[in-house]
Motif scaffolding. Structure first.
Motif: not given
Length: 184
Positions: A86-89, A98-108
């Motif tokens: 579910r992690i797309s990026y 200093k930021l670590f960022i990730w895009v996650y597909r949540h189920e709403g």
């Protein structure tokens, strides 16, 4: 004559421990873009500005990068798992080093997919970059393993299908009786 056993000073490790980082979770923001360069610029700006505006922003978190994705442990919320599929990026953002960022597909609600951009603040820029590289490597390995297993199952299914489609005259002999009955 006695023989002495020499032990190696190196430890034998079958599997390495997953890297764990102490970070500050800044939160998450809904986003429309799933991946690609620049997809997290706007959400990262929002999260960073929120962090600067509030004095007690963020939660202390231990973030573990593992083969299944990310495991986040906080005192307030307990353990949260972000599954690899579910992690797309993920990125260590160049504008916010200093930021670590990730895009996650949540189920709403009603199984509706919702993309959310999550950000954590690391103590050092190198830690954020290391996290991005390690997560990318783990996700690539997981995808390769999935594809290898998928191909293995496909090959097995096709071999079984070919075996079941061989005419019975080939396997049973000339008279139509199975070979084992002829031997009996």
């Amino acid at each position: 004559m006695s023989m002495k056993l020499f032990r190696s000073k190196k430890k034998l490790t079958i599997s390495e421990r997953d890297p764990t980082y102490k970070v500050r979770y800044l939160g998450n923001v809904q986003t429309a873009l799933m991946k690609g360069e620049g997809c997290v610029d706007k959400p990262a700006g929002v999260l960073w500005n929120n962090y600067l505006k509030t004095s007690s922003a963020g939660l202390d978190m231990k973030l573990t990068i593992c083969a299944t994705g990310l495991k986040a442990l906080t005192k307030e919320q307990g353990l949260t798992e972000y599954r690899a599929h579910r992690i797309s990026y993920c990125i260590a953002h160049p504008k916010y080093p200093k930021l670590f960022i990730w895009v996650y597909r949540h189920e709403g609600k009603k199984m509706k997919v919702e993309l959310r951009c999550h950000a954590v603040l690391c103590k050092k820029e190198e830690a954020a970059k290391a996290m991005a590289v390690q997560l990318h490597d783990k996700l690539s390995t997981a995808l390769n393993e999935f594809m290898r297993e998928k191909n293995r199952r496909q090959t097995s299914r096709l071999a079984l299908q070919r075996a079941n489609s061989i005419p019975s005259s080939v396997t049973s002999g000339v008279s139509g009786q199975p070979m084992r009955k002829k031997f009996l």
